[in-house]
Design a protein around this motif. Structure first.
Motif, PDB file in Angstrom:
ATOM      1  N   VAL A 192       0.568  -1.442  -0.106  1.00 32.98           N
ATOM      2  CA  VAL A 192       0.178   0.060   0.099  1.00 32.98           C
ATOM      3  C   VAL A 192       0.468   1.249  -0.034  1.00 32.98           C
ATOM      4  O   VAL A 192       0.247   2.387  -1.171  1.00 32.98           O
ATOM      5  CB  VAL A 192      -0.817   0.357   1.148  1.00 32.98           C
ATOM      6  N   TRP A 193       1.734   1.471   1.350  1.00 32.08           N
ATOM      7  CA  TRP A 193       2.758   2.660   1.286  1.00 32.08           C
ATOM      8  C   TRP A 193       3.829   2.264   0.127  1.00 32.08           C
ATOM      9  O   TRP A 193       4.431   3.303  -0.264  1.00 32.08           O
ATOM     10  CB  TRP A 193       2.812   2.736   3.057  1.00 32.08           C
ATOM     11  N   ARG A 213      10.772   1.447  -5.722  1.00 31.44           N
ATOM     12  CA  ARG A 213       9.534   1.729  -6.932  1.00 31.44           C
ATOM     13  C   ARG A 213       9.257   3.122  -6.675  1.00 31.44           C
ATOM     14  O   ARG A 213       9.350   3.794  -5.525  1.00 31.44           O
ATOM     15  CB  ARG A 213       8.212   1.570  -6.993  1.00 31.44           C
ATOM     16  N   ASN A 214       9.681   4.494  -7.479  1.00 34.25           N
ATOM     17  CA  ASN A 214       9.717   5.694  -7.905  1.00 34.25           C
ATOM     18  C   ASN A 214       8.779   6.034  -8.921  1.00 34.25           C
ATOM     19  O   ASN A 214       7.660   5.416  -9.678  1.00 34.25           O
ATOM     20  CB  ASN A 214      10.515   7.238  -6.930  1.00 34.25           C
ATOM     21  N   ASN A 251      -8.574   0.125   4.769  1.00 37.72           N
ATOM     22  CA  ASN A 251      -7.354   1.163   6.026  1.00 37.72           C
ATOM     23  C   ASN A 251      -6.930  -0.043   5.980  1.00 37.72           C
ATOM     24  O   ASN A 251      -5.108   0.780   6.461  1.00 37.72           O
ATOM     25  CB  ASN A 251      -8.263   2.079   7.019  1.00 37.72           C
ATOM     26  N   ASN A 252      -6.652  -1.376   6.070  1.00 35.98           N
ATOM     27  CA  ASN A 252      -5.891  -2.188   6.431  1.00 35.98           C
ATOM     28  C   ASN A 252      -4.482  -2.325   5.794  1.00 35.98           C
ATOM     29  O   ASN A 252      -4.839  -1.759   4.235  1.00 35.98           O
ATOM     30  CB  ASN A 252      -6.017  -3.349   6.494  1.00 35.98           C
ATOM     31  N   GLY A 253      -3.406  -2.577   6.100  1.00 35.01           N
ATOM     32  CA  GLY A 253      -1.704  -2.298   5.380  1.00 35.01           C
ATOM     33  C   GLY A 253      -2.122  -4.146   4.051  1.00 35.01           C
ATOM     34  O   GLY A 253      -2.082  -5.372   5.000  1.00 35.01           O
ATOM     35  N   LYS A 254      -1.742  -3.856   3.942  1.00 37.89           N
ATOM     36  CA  LYS A 254      -1.902  -4.902   2.653  1.00 37.89           C
ATOM     37  C   LYS A 254      -0.891  -5.035   1.804  1.00 37.89           C
ATOM     38  O   LYS A 254      -0.467  -4.528   1.589  1.00 37.89           O
ATOM     39  CB  LYS A 254      -3.699  -5.648   1.698  1.00 37.89           C
ATOM     40  N   SER A 255       0.232  -6.202   1.316  1.00 42.65           N
ATOM     41  CA  SER A 255       1.346  -6.158   0.422  1.00 42.65           C
ATOM     42  C   SER A 255       1.497  -7.805  -0.078  1.00 42.65           C
ATOM     43  O   SER A 255       0.773  -8.443   0.651  1.00 42.65           O
ATOM     44  CB  SER A 255       2.226  -5.967   0.638  1.00 42.65           C
ATOM     45  N   ARG A 256       1.664  -8.134  -1.203  1.00 46.22           N
ATOM     46  CA  ARG A 256       2.101  -8.891  -2.311  1.00 46.22           C
ATOM     47  C   ARG A 256       3.220  -8.998  -2.532  1.00 46.22           C
ATOM     48  O   ARG A 256       3.711  -8.195  -2.570  1.00 46.22           O
ATOM     49  CB  ARG A 256       0.726  -9.268  -2.749  1.00 46.22           C
ATOM     50  N   THR A 257       4.291 -10.141  -1.999  1.00 45.42           N
ATOM     51  CA  THR A 257       5.606 -10.190  -2.619  1.00 45.42           C
ATOM     52  C   THR A 257       5.780 -11.480  -3.039  1.00 45.42           C
ATOM     53  O   THR A 257       5.381 -12.936  -2.735  1.00 45.42           O
ATOM     54  CB  THR A 257       6.256 -10.765  -0.696  1.00 45.42           C
ATOM     55  N   ARG A 258       6.145 -11.365  -4.356  1.00 45.17           N
ATOM     56  CA  ARG A 258       5.913 -12.815  -5.257  1.00 45.17           C
ATOM     57  C   ARG A 258       7.856 -13.248  -5.707  1.00 45.17           C
ATOM     58  O   ARG A 258       8.648 -12.540  -5.563  1.00 45.17           O
ATOM     59  CB  ARG A 258       5.348 -12.707  -7.183  1.00 45.17           C
ATOM     60  N   LEU A 259       7.473 -13.995  -5.979  1.00 50.70           N
ATOM     61  CA  LEU A 259       9.000 -15.118  -6.054  1.00 50.70           C
ATOM     62  C   LEU A 259       9.281 -14.908  -7.274  1.00 50.70           C
ATOM     63  O   LEU A 259       8.328 -15.817  -8.104  1.00 50.70           O
ATOM     64  CB  LEU A 259       9.312 -15.673  -5.244  1.00 50.70           C
TER      65      LEU A 259
END
Length: 350
Positions: free
Chosen positions: A37-38, A61-62, A337-345
């Motif tokens: 999210v951030w 990432r920018n 509003n919850n923090g979520k993320s996905r990490t892919r390999l």
């Protein structure tokens, strides 16, 4: 608590990366990408001719896409042991040396010393060193930590000593640590207890100094399901033995002993509240040991794993994705509003 923070900030990056040369890789780990999210970040791997990881590049990432931020380079001896790791930061298009970590080993492959050198503007600022001793069974008996400053480069000052004791079965039953360079001398003792299967059930940490004589400040209780660690409850206490904080980690494994899910809880107003959940997804047709660079996965994804697992997070098969949710508002995990993320390999065949 002070000791735990010190170990995490200074020595955690030095642990668990003793790469061994493997002869029969079928795939290699190319990159790990986290979409959050951030923030978004990417890690890329490069290998030498023996299949050992020799460089890891870190990106964020920018607005213009992926920006290279820092890198790590690894060097090995003839036995494939990690002897040097150099960390660089990216400043105005140039690589700036931040840290070197040196490992030395004994004739039986045991790690005898770790030395970490910190740099600023190309100059050595501080050095940290840890020396290890072992018993005849290869169990670590002690570790002694030293520091050396830029203004006194020839002088090592011992800062901490840790001593371990074991029972007849080889279980660690006591750990004693002492700070040697503080104004208020401090000593800590941890007592470990085990069940009849030799599994850790309880760890109790107490602190000793002139003001707090033997105060128990942390207790960890471990429970198991189907032979594997499934839950750890942590309790922190005040000088008056009042509970000030409680948290709990829960782990779920598949029949192949792959870590499937972890959850972290904390106690709020007498009730347990889930504050963090992580799920792991695998390709069960591919063994992790057949993947080049796979030994770094536990270390890089360590922040996603409960600190309380008595061993590293277990990824026996090919890990494809990690999904985590940080619950910000009460117990509603799907709140926007919850923090979520996905990490892919990402992998490629050899």
């Amino acid at each position: 608590m002070k000791r735990l923070a010190t170990l995490f900030l200074v020595f955690l990056p030095t642990l668990g990366i003793e790469a061994q040369t493997k002869a029969h890789y079928t795939e290699r780990l190319d990159s790990i990408v986290t979409y959050g999210v951030w923030t978004e970040r990417k890690i890329e791997f490069a290998y030498n001719v023996k299949g050992q990881t020799e460089q890891i590049l870190y990106y964020k990432r920018n607005e213009d896409g992926w920006s290279l931020t820092n890198k790590r380079e690894y060097f090995y001896d003839e036995q494939g042991r990690d002897t040097l790791r150099a960390v660089f930061d990216r400043k105005e298009g140039e690589w700036v040396l931040l840290q070197k970590r040196h490992n030395t080993y004994g004739s039986h492959g045991e790690k005898l010393q770790t030395r970490v050198v910190q740099y600023a503007r190309g100059q050595m600022v501080t050095q940290l060193r840890c020396d290890y001793t072992y018993n005849q069974e290869g169990k670590q008996l002690s570790s002694s930590r030293y520091g050396r400053r830029q203004d006194k480069p020839e002088e090592w000052t011992q800062t901490e000593i840790i001593q371990n004791e074991y029972d007849a079965k080889g279980n660690q039953v006591k750990e004693t640590y002492e700070y040697l360079n503080t104004q208020l001398p401090e000593r800590g003792v941890a007592i470990m207890r085990y069940d009849k299967e030799g599994r850790l059930t309880t760890r109790i940490d107490s602190i000793y100094n002139t003001l707090l004589d033997g105060r128990e400040w942390q207790r960890q209780d471990f429970s198991y399901y189907d032979g594997k660690l499934s839950m750890m409850k942590e309790t922190l206490m005040t000088i008056d033995h009042n509970v000030v904080y409680q948290s709990m980690y829960e782990s779920l494994f598949d029949p192949h002993e792959n870590l499937l899910q972890t959850r972290r809880y904390k106690q709020v107003d007498g009730a347990w509240r889930n504050i963090y959940s992580i799920s792991y997804f695998y390709n069960l047709n591919v063994e992790g040991s057949s993947i080049m660079g796979y030994e770094f996965v536990s270390d890089i994804l360590g922040y996603l794993s409960p600190e309380t697992l008595d061993e590293k997070s277990k990824y026996h098969h090919k890990l494809i994705m990690v999904s985590d949710i940080q619950c910000m508002d009460e117990d509603v995990e799907d709140d926007e509003n919850n923090g979520k993320s996905r990490t892919r390999l990402y992998y490629s065949p050899l």
